[in-house]
Design an enzyme around this catalytic site. Structure first.
Site, PDB file in Angstrom:
ATOM      1  N   GLU A  50     -74.948 -73.628 -41.661  1.00 26.81           N
ATOM      2  CA  GLU A  50     -75.636 -74.714 -41.970  1.00 26.81           C
ATOM      3  C   GLU A  50     -75.230 -75.763 -40.495  1.00 26.81           C
ATOM      4  O   GLU A  50     -73.757 -75.435 -40.439  1.00 26.81           O
ATOM      5  CB  GLU A  50     -73.637 -75.182 -43.365  1.00 26.81           C
ATOM      6  CG  GLU A  50     -74.305 -74.510 -44.065  1.00 26.81           C
ATOM      7  CD  GLU A  50     -73.085 -74.794 -45.748  1.00 26.81           C
ATOM      8  OE1 GLU A  50     -72.968 -73.920 -46.569  1.00 26.81           O
ATOM      9  OE2 GLU A  50     -72.483 -75.683 -45.513  1.00 26.81           O
ATOM     10  N   ASP A  61     -63.884 -84.660 -46.016  1.00 28.14           N
ATOM     11  CA  ASP A  61     -63.653 -83.489 -45.379  1.00 28.14           C
ATOM     12  C   ASP A  61     -62.645 -83.657 -45.235  1.00 28.14           C
ATOM     13  O   ASP A  61     -61.866 -84.747 -45.154  1.00 28.14           O
ATOM     14  CB  ASP A  61     -64.840 -83.315 -44.168  1.00 28.14           C
ATOM     15  CG  ASP A  61     -65.793 -82.609 -44.526  1.00 28.14           C
ATOM     16  OD1 ASP A  61     -66.048 -81.867 -44.729  1.00 28.14           O
ATOM     17  OD2 ASP A  61     -66.931 -83.476 -44.443  1.00 28.14           O
TER      18      ASP A  61
END
Lengths: 278, 406
Positions: A50, A61
Site C-alpha cells: 500500500e 491518521d
C-alpha cells in the site's frame, strides 16, 4: 476479472498463509528514497504494497502518518509523482500488487477519469479512499471498478450486520477491516476480537479480509495473521523510517535498510501464524 | 457551467445531503453509522413539538431571544445612504450567534444519550457556547482549538476553562481552525461510541450543514417579523460575514425566496486577495474536505492551502456547501473585506454606535461602509452583528498600540 491482487491472495491461500501488507507514504522523505524503499519491500517479505497518497489534512491518521505526509509534501510530492513512483516500481516488478491509499480531494482535483486511466497505466491495482463511504460510490468507486481497478473498502467495528451488505456491495480485491475505532497508530488490536469480527464479515462475503490499524510488532502481526487473510502494518514502518532520518528529516544511508529490516521481521511474524481463517 | 435556477432556494438539501453538486457525506466508514443515526435523531426531533417547545423555552430564558433589531442611527447618518439596522446577535448569552446552534445540537445529543461533547473552535465563540451548554446540562466537554488561535483569543480560552471544558491546543498543520476540525474528527473516530461532535458552522457531512442552518434560521425568522413591525415591509438587503457561514446562512435562509431582497456575504480577504486570505468563494474552487464538497483554497495538486484572516473565526480555507451553491446559482453575492478594512470598521462602529463588534462581524460592517452610501435613504439594510468584540479587545489593542509607537 483477474488482477494482481486476486492472483496474489489466491496464491497465498494455496500456500496456506496470510498476506503481509505494508503501508508507506509516497515520497517520504523524498521521491528517490521512497522508490528505493518500495523496491526493497517484496524481497523483505511484503506480499501487497500500500502506498499512501500524501494529503495536507489526513483526518483518519495519527501523528506518525500525518508527519510522513507532510515530509513528502515538503519534498515536492504530488499525486502525479506518486503515479511515477508506481511506474518506477513496475519497471522491475510486475507481480506485487500495488494499492494506493489516501483521501479523495487530490484525486478529485486531478480528475477522476484521467486519474483512473493514468493509475491503471502506471500499474496500480487497487484504491483505498478513506473518506469515500458507500454513500458516495458514484464519485470514484463505480468508475474505478469500470476502469478495472479494485476498490477496497474499509469495514470498522461500527459497521454492523445491517450495514455490512452496503459496505461490501461494491468492494473488490479484499476487505480492509479497521481493527479499532480510531486513527492509525493509536491502539493495539485484540486478536480474539479481530477473529470474531473477521468471521462476522466472512458471513457476508467471499472476499479475503485483511486487518490493519494497531499492528506494530512481529508477535502482533503473527496473532492477527492467524485470525485473518492478511495483516497490514503502516505506522510502525513509517516510524522506523522517521527514526532513520537526519536532523533535517532527510534520508540517511540507513533509511532503506531500516524499513526493509522491520519489514522482514514483521513478515516472519506473519509467516509464523497458524492459519485459522479459511 | 450553467446552473439551472431552482424553483425554490429553500428546498435543499436532497436526501443525500446535496445542494446542487455541493455537500454530501465524505467521511470515514467508522463515522458513517453514527451520521446516519444523527440524521434520523434530528428528523425525529424536528418533528417533535415537545422538542421545539423545550428549545423555545431555553432560547427565550437562557439565550435571551429574540435578539433586538436595532436602527443604527449614527452609522446611517455617517454613511448618508441606506437605513441600517443591526441584528444584535452579539447580545445573546455567550456573546454571539453560535449559541443558537449549540443549544439545538446539545438537545439532539441528549436525545441520543451522548454524554461527551466535542467541538472545534476558531475564535473561541463556538467553543464558549459549547462549554456553556455542557455546563448547563452536565455533559463532558472537550474543545479543539488551533494553537495559534489559543494565543490570539486568550479571553475565550479562559472562559471555556472556567465553564469546565477541556481546551486542547492543536499543534498539527497550520494550527488554526481547519486543524482543530481535523483533530476533532480524529477524536470522534476514536470515541464514536459515546461522543457527539457539535460542529460550529454550516459545514461538515450531511446532516450538519442543514441542521446547523435550521438552528440558526431563527436569526432570519426574527428579522423578518421585526422589520415588518418596524417598517411594515421586508428589508431590501442583508449583509453578513462568512467563515464557514453559519450566521450568514441563519440570516439569509428565510429570505432566499424573496427576490426583492439583495443578499451579500462577506468573506475574509486577509492581507489581500492576491496574498494570504480566507476567501474560499472568491479565490478557491470546488473540492472535498471535512465531509463535504465545497469551495476550498488549494493548490494545483488538491492540497489544502493556508488561509489567513485577522479574525480567527474566519480563518478557514473552506465554506459551507450551501453557500457554494448559492454562489453558483447567483442568489447571493459574495464580497470580501481585508484585515485593514475590518479593523477600520471595528473602530468606526465602536465610536459611532457604542457597540464593539467581533472582528468577524466587522468584515460585514466594512462592506456596509461602501454599499450603504450607494443606496437611497429609504433602502432598508440589515447587517448581522454576529458577535461582540470583547474577545478581540486585547488583540486589536496591541495592533493599535504598536502602530502608535512606530
Amino acid at each position: 476479472m483477474t488482477n494482481r491482487i486476486d492472483t496474489r491472495l489466491a496464491d497465498l491461500r494455496k500456500q496456506g498463509r496470510a498476506a503481509f501488507v505494508t503501508f508507506l507514504m509516497a515520497g517520504d522523505p523524498d521521491p528517490a528514497t521512497s522508490l528505493a524503499i518500495v523496491e526493497a519491500l517484496p524481497e523483505a517479505g511484503a506480499d501487497i504494497i500500500e502506498i499512501g497518497m500524501p494529503f495536507t489534512d489526513p483526518m483518519a491518521d495519527g501523528p506518525a502518518i500525518q508527519a510522513a505526509g507532510l515530509r513528502a509534501l515538503k519534498g515536492g510530492m504530488t499525486l502525479r509523482k506518486t503515479l511515477d513512483l508506481v511506474r518506477g516500481f513496475r519497471a522491475g516488478d510486475d507481480h506485487t500488487p500495488i494499492v494506493l491509499m489516501g483521501y479523495y480531494n487530490p484525486i478529485y482535483i486531478y480528475g477522476v477519469e484521467t486519474f483512473l486511466a493514468d493509475a491503471k497505466a502506471a500499474g496500480v491495482d487497487g484504491l483505498i479512499i478513506v473518506d469515500l463511504p458507500p454513500e458516495e460510490d458514484e464519485e470514484l468507486c463505480l468508475p474505478a471498478m469500470a476502469a478495472g481497478l479494485n476498490f477496497i473498502r474499509l469495514a470498522t467495528p461500527t459497521t454492523d450486520d445491517k450495514r455490512l451488505p452496503a459496505v461490501l456491495a461494491n468492494t473488490s480485491g479484499f476487505v480492509y477491516y479497521v481493527s479499532i475505532t480510531g486513527i492509525t497508530g493509536a491502539a493495539a488490536a485484540n486478536a480474539a476480537r479481530v477473529g470474531e469480527a473477521v468471521a462476522r464479515i466472512k458471513r457476508h462475503t467471499r472476499l479475503p479480509v485483511c486487518v490493519g490499524f494497531g499492528i506494530r510488532t512481529p508477535d502482533a502481526a503473527r496473532d492477527i495473521a492467524g485470525a485473518a487473510d492478511g495483516a497490514v502494518v503502516g505506522t510502525a514502518l513509517v516510524e522506523a523510517l522517521a527514526k532513520s532520518l537526519d536532523a533535517g528529516s532527510r534520508a540517511t544511508p540507513a533509511t532503506v535498510k531500516a524499513v526493509a529490516d522491520l519489514t522482514a521481521s514483521l513478515a516472519q511474524g506473519v509467516r509464523a501464524a497458524a492459519r485459522a481463517a479459511g | 457551467m450553467t446552473i439551472q435556477k431552482p424553483n425554490s432556494f429553500r428546498s435543499g438539501p436532497d436526501e443525500r445531503g446535496h445542494f446542487g453538486m455541493f455537500g454530501g457525506r465524505f467521511v470515514a466508514e467508522t463515522l458513517m453509522p453514527l451520521i446516519l443515526d444523527l440524521e434520523k435523531a434530528y428528523a425525529e426531533a424536528k418533528a417533535d413539538p415537545a422538542f421545539q417547545r423545550e428549545m423555545n423555552g431555553y432560547l427565550k430564558d437562557y439565550v435571551g431571544r429574540p435578539s433586538p433589531l436595532y436602527f443604527a442611527q449614527r452609522l446611517t447618518e455617517h454613511l448618508g445612504g441606506a437605513k441600517i439596522y443591526l441584528k444584535r446577535e452579539e447580545l445573546n448569552h455567550t456573546g454571539s450567534h453560535k449559541v443558537n446552534n449549540v443549544l439545538g445540537q446539545i438537545m439532539v445529543a441528549r436525545r441520543m444519550g451522548k454524554q461527551r461533547i466535542i467541538a472545534e473552535t476558531g475564535a473561541g465563540q463556538h467553543g464558549v457556547a459549547t462549554a456553556t451548554l455542557c455546563a448547563r446540562f452536565g455533559l463532558d466537554c472537550v474543545v479543539y482549538m488551533g494553537a495559534v488561535d489559543v494565543a490570539r483569543q486568550e479571553p475565550n480560552v479562559i472562559r471555556m476553562e472556567m465553564l469546565g471544558a477541556k481546551v486542547v491546543p492543536v499543534q498539527s498543520g497550520t494550527r488554526t481552525l481547519k486543524d482543530a476540525m481535523n483533530e476533532a474528527l480524529r477524536d470522534w473516530v476514536t470515541n464514536v461510541h459515546d461522543t457527539f461532535y457539535c460542529i460550529g458552522t454550516v459545514a461538515g457531512p450531511h446532516p450538519y450543514p442543514m441542521m446547523v442552518r435550521d438552528f440558526q434560521s431563527i436569526i432570519g425568522v426574527e428579522t423578518r417579523a421585526q422589520m415588518q413591525e418596524a417598517e411594515g415591509r421586508l428589508p431590501d438587503s442583508l449583509i453578513a460575514c462568512i467563515g464557514g457561514g453559519s450566521n450568514a446562512m441563519g440570516l439569509f435562509h428565510p429570505f432566499l425566496d424573496d427576490p426583492s431582497v439583495e443578499i451579500f456575504g462577506v468573506e475574509a480577504a486577509g492581507h489581500g486577495l492576491d496574498k494570504l486570505h480566507a476567501a474560499s468563494l472568491t479565490g478557491g474552487r470546488p473540492g472535498v474536505l471535512h465531509g463535504n464538497r465545497t469551495y476550498l483554497l488549494m493548490d494545483a495538486d488538491g492540497q489544502i492551502q493556508d488561509a489567513h484572516s485577522i479574525s480567527a473565526g474566519l480563518d478557514y480555507p473552506g465554506i459551507g456547501p450551501e453557500h457554494s451553491w448559492l454562489h453558483e446559482t447567483g442568489r447571493v453575492t459574495y464580497l470580501s473585506a481585508t484585515d485593514e478594512e475590518a479593523l477600520s470598521a471595528f473602530q468606526l462602529l465602536s465610536r459611532l454606535e457604542g457597540i464593539i463588534p467581533a472582528l468577524e462581524s466587522a468584515h460585514a460592517i466594512a462592506r456596509v461602509i461602501d454599499l450603504a452610501p450607494k443606496r437611497p435613504k429609504d433602502h432598508l439594510m440589515v447587517v448581522n452583528l454576529s458577535g461582540r468584540g470583547d474577545k478581540d479587545v486585547p488583540q486589536v489593542g496591541d495592533i493599535l498600540k504598536s502602530r502608535k509607537t512606530t
